[in-house]
Design a protein around this motif. Structure first.
Motif, PDB file in Angstrom:
ATOM      1  N   GLY A   1       0.815  -1.203   0.000  1.00 13.99           N
ATOM      2  CA  GLY A   1       0.000   0.000   0.000  1.00 13.99           C
ATOM      3  C   GLY A   1       0.847   1.251   0.000  1.00 13.99           C
ATOM      4  O   GLY A   1       2.075   1.195  -0.114  1.00 13.99           O
ATOM      5  N   THR A   2       0.169   2.385   0.131  1.00 16.77           N
ATOM      6  CA  THR A   2       0.829   3.687   0.095  1.00 16.77           C
ATOM      7  C   THR A   2       0.607   4.416   1.412  1.00 16.77           C
ATOM      8  O   THR A   2      -0.528   4.493   1.901  1.00 16.77           O
ATOM      9  N   VAL A   3       1.666   4.942   1.996  1.00 12.55           N
ATOM     10  CA  VAL A   3       1.569   5.708   3.237  1.00 12.55           C
ATOM     11  C   VAL A   3       0.881   7.038   2.942  1.00 12.55           C
ATOM     12  O   VAL A   3       1.317   7.790   2.066  1.00 12.55           O
ATOM     13  N   VAL A   4      -0.201   7.322   3.680  1.00 13.89           N
ATOM     14  CA  VAL A   4      -0.936   8.574   3.466  1.00 13.89           C
ATOM     15  C   VAL A   4      -0.789   9.536   4.639  1.00 13.89           C
ATOM     16  O   VAL A   4      -1.092  10.721   4.515  1.00 13.89           O
ATOM     17  N   GLU A   5      -0.316   9.026   5.781  1.00 13.86           N
ATOM     18  CA  GLU A   5      -0.134   9.885   6.956  1.00 13.86           C
ATOM     19  C   GLU A   5       0.845   9.219   7.909  1.00 13.86           C
ATOM     20  O   GLU A   5       0.857   7.994   8.048  1.00 13.86           O
ATOM     21  N   VAL A   6       1.678  10.038   8.557  1.00 13.99           N
ATOM     22  CA  VAL A   6       2.600   9.532   9.576  1.00 13.99           C
ATOM     23  C   VAL A   6       2.413  10.360  10.831  1.00 13.99           C
ATOM     24  O   VAL A   6       2.612  11.577  10.828  1.00 13.99           O
ATOM     25  N   THR A   7       1.986   9.708  11.919  1.00 16.78           N
ATOM     26  CA  THR A   7       1.789  10.376  13.205  1.00 16.78           C
ATOM     27  C   THR A   7       2.675   9.722  14.257  1.00 16.78           C
ATOM     28  O   THR A   7       3.419   8.784  13.962  1.00 16.78           O
ATOM     29  N   ARG A   8       2.573  10.206  15.471  1.00 19.32           N
ATOM     30  CA  ARG A   8       3.367   9.629  16.556  1.00 19.32           C
ATOM     31  C   ARG A   8       3.010   8.175  16.801  1.00 19.32           C
ATOM     32  O   ARG A   8       3.832   7.384  17.261  1.00 19.32           O
ATOM     33  N   SER A   9       1.765   7.806  16.494  1.00 22.45           N
ATOM     34  CA  SER A   9       1.337   6.425  16.714  1.00 22.45           C
ATOM     35  C   SER A   9       1.744   5.512  15.564  1.00 22.45           C
ATOM     36  O   SER A   9       1.634   4.294  15.677  1.00 22.45           O
ATOM     37  N   GLY A  10       2.228   6.091  14.448  1.00 19.18           N
ATOM     38  CA  GLY A  10       2.699   5.276  13.336  1.00 19.18           C
ATOM     39  C   GLY A  10       2.048   5.651  12.016  1.00 19.18           C
ATOM     40  O   GLY A  10       1.122   6.472  11.964  1.00 19.18           O
ATOM     41  N   PRO A  11       2.500   5.051  10.914  1.00 24.16           N
ATOM     42  CA  PRO A  11       1.968   5.355   9.593  1.00 24.16           C
ATOM     43  C   PRO A  11       0.580   4.766   9.362  1.00 24.16           C
ATOM     44  O   PRO A  11       0.258   3.688   9.839  1.00 24.16           O
ATOM     45  N   SER A  12      -0.249   5.508   8.592  1.00 25.26           N
ATOM     46  CA  SER A  12      -1.508   4.990   8.081  1.00 25.26           C
ATOM     47  C   SER A  12      -1.314   4.666   6.613  1.00 25.26           C
ATOM     48  O   SER A  12      -0.665   5.421   5.885  1.00 25.26           O
ATOM     49  N   VAL A  13      -1.894   3.535   6.173  1.00 25.68           N
ATOM     50  CA  VAL A  13      -1.600   3.016   4.844  1.00 25.68           C
ATOM     51  C   VAL A  13      -2.888   2.795   4.056  1.00 25.68           C
ATOM     52  O   VAL A  13      -3.831   2.165   4.541  1.00 25.68           O
ATOM     53  N   LEU A  14      -2.900   3.315   2.818  1.00 24.33           N
ATOM     54  CA  LEU A  14      -3.976   3.040   1.879  1.00 24.33           C
ATOM     55  C   LEU A  14      -3.625   1.743   1.166  1.00 24.33           C
ATOM     56  O   LEU A  14      -2.700   1.689   0.351  1.00 24.33           O
ATOM     57  N   LEU A  15      -4.333   0.689   1.493  1.00 22.81           N
ATOM     58  CA  LEU A  15      -3.992  -0.635   0.990  1.00 22.81           C
ATOM     59  C   LEU A  15      -4.425  -0.822  -0.465  1.00 22.81           C
ATOM     60  O   LEU A  15      -5.484  -0.339  -0.877  1.00 22.81           O
ATOM     61  N   ASP A  16      -3.597  -1.542  -1.198  1.00 22.09           N
ATOM     62  CA  ASP A  16      -3.954  -1.878  -2.573  1.00 22.09           C
ATOM     63  C   ASP A  16      -5.230  -2.717  -2.566  1.00 22.09           C
ATOM     64  O   ASP A  16      -5.380  -3.649  -1.771  1.00 22.09           O
ATOM     65  N   GLY A  17      -6.155  -2.373  -3.438  1.00 23.17           N
ATOM     66  CA  GLY A  17      -7.409  -3.104  -3.516  1.00 23.17           C
ATOM     67  C   GLY A  17      -8.552  -2.418  -2.807  1.00 23.17           C
ATOM     68  O   GLY A  17      -9.717  -2.794  -2.970  1.00 23.17           O
ATOM     69  N   PHE A  18      -8.235  -1.374  -2.005  1.00 18.66           N
ATOM     70  CA  PHE A  18      -9.290  -0.605  -1.340  1.00 18.66           C
ATOM     71  C   PHE A  18      -8.813   0.845  -1.270  1.00 18.66           C
ATOM     72  O   PHE A  18      -8.028   1.216  -0.401  1.00 18.66           O
ATOM     73  N   GLU A  19      -9.293   1.643  -2.204  1.00 13.78           N
ATOM     74  CA  GLU A  19      -8.791   3.003  -2.364  1.00 13.78           C
ATOM     75  C   GLU A  19      -9.633   4.062  -1.647  1.00 13.78           C
ATOM     76  O   GLU A  19      -9.314   5.244  -1.706  1.00 13.78           O
ATOM     77  N   GLU A  20     -10.711   3.654  -0.971  1.00  8.89           N
ATOM     78  CA  GLU A  20     -11.630   4.634  -0.397  1.00  8.89           C
ATOM     79  C   GLU A  20     -11.076   5.314   0.845  1.00  8.89           C
ATOM     80  O   GLU A  20     -11.290   6.502   1.064  1.00  8.89           O
ATOM     81  N   ARG A  21     -10.375   4.560   1.680  1.00  4.53           N
ATOM     82  CA  ARG A  21      -9.852   5.128   2.932  1.00  4.53           C
ATOM     83  C   ARG A  21      -8.700   4.255   3.413  1.00  4.53           C
ATOM     84  O   ARG A  21      -8.615   3.069   3.089  1.00  4.53           O
TER      85      ARG A  21
END
Length: 271
Positions: free
Chosen positions: A25-45
């Motif tokens: 997937g693609t990293v869309v945000e990096v916070t203190r708690s860790g990266p959030s990832v937009l996973l391949d196959g689900f592009e909505e969130r």
């Protein structure tokens, strides 16, 4: 249940993912708690989450992933209710170690050498498997798993360089450790005691600890019981120090033995 869990599309997508899968997937945000990832196959969130300890055992999360970066990580948990996939980049960063730890089974006996003693536990360098990229050993024993008996310092139980055999408890995915138990290799003295003692039996023991609600008395090596404040004396007691001190030898009567909770209730008053 949250909004994400109520979305049928999210639940259908998450139902196809299993622990141990590799997800890209693609990293869309990096916070203190860790990266959030937009996973391949689900592009909505972004449904993928990499915990701060799961990003890397060598570097901080901010140094591992940046917004827009493509990553591949292993699934360590799927939360359908929260609509989240928990990922580990450390797994793909250390594939040999991760594969070794995943092969271990609870109850398996592992041998090694005590590599370091810290205030939070003991590291063990295992005979088998790769070393850890950061810690002194892949094996780790928390203080409660060192011994059935009371001790003040880990050095009373183990020392650096000592050979040990331990039971494997679980794979700590956050630290890449094999959680071990040294005490599991020894008989449980409480259960052996419980097999012999009866309620109403009178024993002698040594006071080991004073607390506001009573005192703890050691009746055998590795076996302690609680004498509540009301059971210390026939007369009301304002403070435990008025009746006993640490080190005193006292007679006690067994009031209850709870094998499941490893709990022994005693009475000095009735003895």
């Amino acid at each position: 249940m949250g909004e994400a869990s109520a979305d049928p599309a999210i639940r259908r997508f998450l139902a196809t993912i299993r622990v141990g899968d590799l997800c890209a997937g693609t990293v869309v945000e990096v916070t203190r708690s860790g990266p959030s990832v937009l996973l391949d196959g689900f592009e909505e969130r972004p449904l993928g989450v990499v915990g701060s300890l799961d990003a890397s055992w060598r570097r901080r999360s901010a140094e591992v992933a940046v917004v827009g970066q493509r990553i591949t990580a292993e699934v360590i948990a799927v939360d359908l209710d929260a609509g989240r996939v928990w990922l580990s980049m450390a797994a793909t960063e250390n594939p040999e170690l991760w594969a070794f730890l995943k092969r271990l089974r609870r109850g398996e006996v592992l041998a090694g050498t005590v590599a370091a003693i810290e205030r939070f536990g003991v590291f063990v360098a295992l005979d088998e498997g790769p070393g850890h990229p950061v810690y002194p050993g892949v094996g780790f024993i928390t203080y409660p798993e060192l011994s059935w008996r009371r001790f003040e310092a880990a050095s009373e139980v183990v020392e650096i360089g000592r050979r040990v055999s331990c039971e494997f408890l679980q794979f700590d995915t956050s630290n890449g450790e094999a959680r071990l138990s040294l005490k599991a290799m020894r008989p449980d003295p409480f259960l052996e005691f419980a097999d012999r003692v009866t309620v109403g039996q009178t024993l002698r023991g040594r006071v080991t600890k004073l607390v506001p609600f009573g005192v703890f008395v050691q009746v055998e090596d590795g076996v302690e019981g609680l004498v509540r404040l009301a059971e210390l004396a026939s007369e009301p007691v304002a403070a435990v120090e008025d009746v006993v001190n640490v080190g005193d030898e006292v007679p006690v009567t067994v009031m209850d033995v709870d094998r499941g909770r490893h709990r022994l209730v005693l009475s000095r008053r009735r003895a």
